[in-house]
Enzyme design. Sequence first.
Site, mmCIF file in Angstrom:
data_model
loop_
_atom_site.group_PDB
_atom_site.id
_atom_site.type_symbol
_atom_site.label_atom_id
_atom_site.label_comp_id
_atom_site.label_asym_id
_atom_site.label_seq_id
_atom_site.Cartn_x
_atom_site.Cartn_y
_atom_site.Cartn_z
ATOM 1 N N GLU A 38 1.033 -1.028 0.025
ATOM 2 C CA GLU A 38 -0.227 -0.224 -0.373
ATOM 3 C C GLU A 38 0.691 0.760 0.005
ATOM 4 O O GLU A 38 1.900 1.360 0.348
ATOM 5 C CB GLU A 38 -0.976 0.074 0.771
ATOM 6 C CG GLU A 38 -2.499 -1.231 1.402
ATOM 7 C CD GLU A 38 -3.100 -1.346 2.255
ATOM 8 O OE1 GLU A 38 -2.885 -0.056 2.788
ATOM 9 O OE2 GLU A 38 -4.243 -1.794 2.557
ATOM 10 N N ARG A 94 -6.486 8.910 -24.957
ATOM 11 C CA ARG A 94 -6.819 7.760 -26.101
ATOM 12 C C ARG A 94 -7.516 7.219 -26.655
ATOM 13 O O ARG A 94 -8.732 6.880 -27.880
ATOM 14 C CB ARG A 94 -5.161 7.326 -26.718
ATOM 15 C CG ARG A 94 -4.536 8.025 -26.797
ATOM 16 C CD ARG A 94 -3.233 7.995 -26.976
ATOM 17 N NE ARG A 94 -2.903 7.307 -28.360
ATOM 18 C CZ ARG A 94 -1.985 6.127 -28.224
ATOM 19 N NH1 ARG A 94 -0.468 6.113 -27.415
ATOM 20 N NH2 ARG A 94 -1.772 6.458 -29.779
ATOM 21 N N GLN A 95 -8.675 6.335 -25.006
ATOM 22 C CA GLN A 95 -9.991 5.031 -25.436
ATOM 23 C C GLN A 95 -10.587 6.403 -24.439
ATOM 24 O O GLN A 95 -11.397 6.043 -23.457
ATOM 25 C CB GLN A 95 -9.500 4.119 -24.068
ATOM 26 C CG GLN A 95 -10.422 3.122 -23.815
ATOM 27 C CD GLN A 95 -10.183 2.345 -25.549
ATOM 28 O OE1 GLN A 95 -8.878 2.110 -26.197
ATOM 29 N NE2 GLN A 95 -11.786 1.554 -25.531
ATOM 30 N N HIS A 127 -4.717 15.082 -25.673
ATOM 31 C CA HIS A 127 -4.486 14.018 -27.369
ATOM 32 C C HIS A 127 -6.597 13.790 -27.172
ATOM 33 O O HIS A 127 -7.135 13.145 -26.706
ATOM 34 C CB HIS A 127 -4.248 12.920 -27.119
ATOM 35 C CG HIS A 127 -4.392 12.432 -28.247
ATOM 36 N ND1 HIS A 127 -3.366 11.955 -29.609
ATOM 37 C CD2 HIS A 127 -5.496 11.023 -29.132
ATOM 38 C CE1 HIS A 127 -4.101 11.595 -30.468
ATOM 39 N NE2 HIS A 127 -4.667 10.954 -29.936
ATOM 40 N N LYS A 191 -2.936 8.479 -42.005
ATOM 41 C CA LYS A 191 -2.050 6.873 -41.458
ATOM 42 C C LYS A 191 -3.450 5.976 -40.692
ATOM 43 O O LYS A 191 -4.894 6.644 -40.658
ATOM 44 C CB LYS A 191 -1.918 7.160 -39.767
ATOM 45 C CG LYS A 191 -1.627 6.041 -39.374
ATOM 46 C CD LYS A 191 -0.802 7.206 -37.647
ATOM 47 C CE LYS A 191 -1.754 7.755 -36.737
ATOM 48 N NZ LYS A 191 -0.925 8.425 -35.248
HETATM 49 O O1 LIG Z 1 3.911 6.339 -30.820
HETATM 50 P P1 LIG Z 1 2.487 5.968 -31.189
HETATM 51 O O2 LIG Z 1 2.009 4.578 -30.775
HETATM 52 O O3 LIG Z 1 1.740 5.407 -32.665
HETATM 53 O O4 LIG Z 1 2.250 6.912 -30.899
HETATM 54 C C1 LIG Z 1 1.080 8.186 -31.156
HETATM 55 C C2 LIG Z 1 0.496 8.261 -32.364
HETATM 56 O O5 LIG Z 1 -0.634 7.790 -31.951
HETATM 57 C C3 LIG Z 1 -1.820 8.809 -31.558
HETATM 58 O O6 LIG Z 1 -2.348 8.812 -32.396
HETATM 59 P P2 LIG Z 1 -3.802 7.930 -32.915
HETATM 60 O O7 LIG Z 1 -3.319 6.564 -33.669
HETATM 61 O O8 LIG Z 1 -3.442 7.538 -31.635
HETATM 62 O O9 LIG Z 1 -4.906 8.460 -33.105
HETATM 63 P P3 LIG Z 1 -6.329 9.320 -32.851
HETATM 64 O O10 LIG Z 1 -6.163 10.127 -32.873
HETATM 65 O O11 LIG Z 1 -7.251 8.749 -33.589
HETATM 66 O O12 LIG Z 1 -6.013 8.870 -31.574
HETATM 67 C C4 LIG Z 1 -0.746 10.868 -31.352
HETATM 68 O O13 LIG Z 1 -1.188 11.568 -31.935
HETATM 69 C C5 LIG Z 1 -0.136 9.995 -32.604
HETATM 70 O O14 LIG Z 1 -0.021 9.700 -33.467
#
Ligand SMILES: O=P(O)(O)OC[C@H]1O[C@H](OP(=O)(O)OP(=O)(O)O)[C@H](O)[C@@H]1O
Length: 305
Positions: A38, A94-95, A127, A191
């Site tokens: 803890e 991100r989630q 983000h 991407k």
């Molecule tokens: O080093 P990595 O593991 O590649 O992660 C970094 C990347 O991930 C995120 O975007 P993501 O692809 O998650 O897109 P999102 O905007 O839909 O969250 C962020 O903007 C980077 O581009």
Amino acid sequence: MQRLILPLPGNEGFATRLAALCGGEPGSVETRRFPDGESYVRLHGDPQGRAVDIVCTLARPDPGFLGLVFAADAARDLGATEVNLVAPYLAYMRQDRRFQAGESVSSLSFARLVSSTFDRLLTVDPHLHRHPALSALYSIPTATLHAAPLLAGWIAANVPAPLIIGPDEESEQWAGSIAARIGAPHAVLRKIRRGDRQVDIDVPDLARWQDRTPVLVDDIASSGRTLVAAAEKLAGMDMKPPQCVVVHALFADDAWAQVSACFERVVSTDTVPHPSNRIELAPLLADALLRGLRDCSSDLKGTPR
Ligand SMILES: O=P(O)(O)OC[C@H]1O[C@H](OP(=O)(O)OP(=O)(O)O)[C@H](O)[C@@H]1O
């Protein structure tokens, strides 16, 4: 009365610069584990009757998060007039939706926990791709700062004739704004993310920019796969050796070795301590604290808890 600046372990350097710049008193937070695992937390510094800013960047947040909550609660119990979280990097952004049935929406859960613990949140470039502002997730006032002007300044001072490149459509905001600030051209790649560590990148025709130095700009480097995939594509295009500037240098596992091997130079801001840190953000955050976290961005609204 002077603000009390309390860094969680690992944030002392940033907090010391912050305190010096905003005239705050630096304190410290002692943490250790009891034999059963803890968390033990003790504040060094008197919160009574003053604003307390707890400094804790939230890269790899899970092991220390309970200690952060305990530190905030201790500051409040000991008489702080307000308890703010200064998180140069904000985790769990991100989630932000349920991509597959049954998944937790950890962005929302994390925001609820932070909002029930702190009065205000100050952070840098969260983000935010599917939400317009932090206020869509957080119920406390949040102040968002943007590193793009400082990234632009660093590139202008260090890279002659740059071509600013965003690795995906969502990075258009960064790449466009940085390029406009320094009068450079910019391009945006396409991407497709296929998994945590699987990324495909398409590159448009950049032949007319072959006399320029490509500079990848992104908000986060985590697995590094986005940057590596982009660099691999550029390598096949007879471009000059690329450079890379990111805001949040997470560099999980072997990502730093992978990314640094693909670029002539990789630099980052100091939101997450890392050997690539070259762009200092403490002055930006100190200015925000001096202004009482006002006017940082449009999402500074809501009611302190
Ligand atoms: O080093 P990595 O593991 O590649 O992660 C970094 C990347 O991930 C995120 O975007 P993501 O692809 O998650 O897109 P999102 O905007 O839909 O969250 C962020 O903007 C980077 O581009």
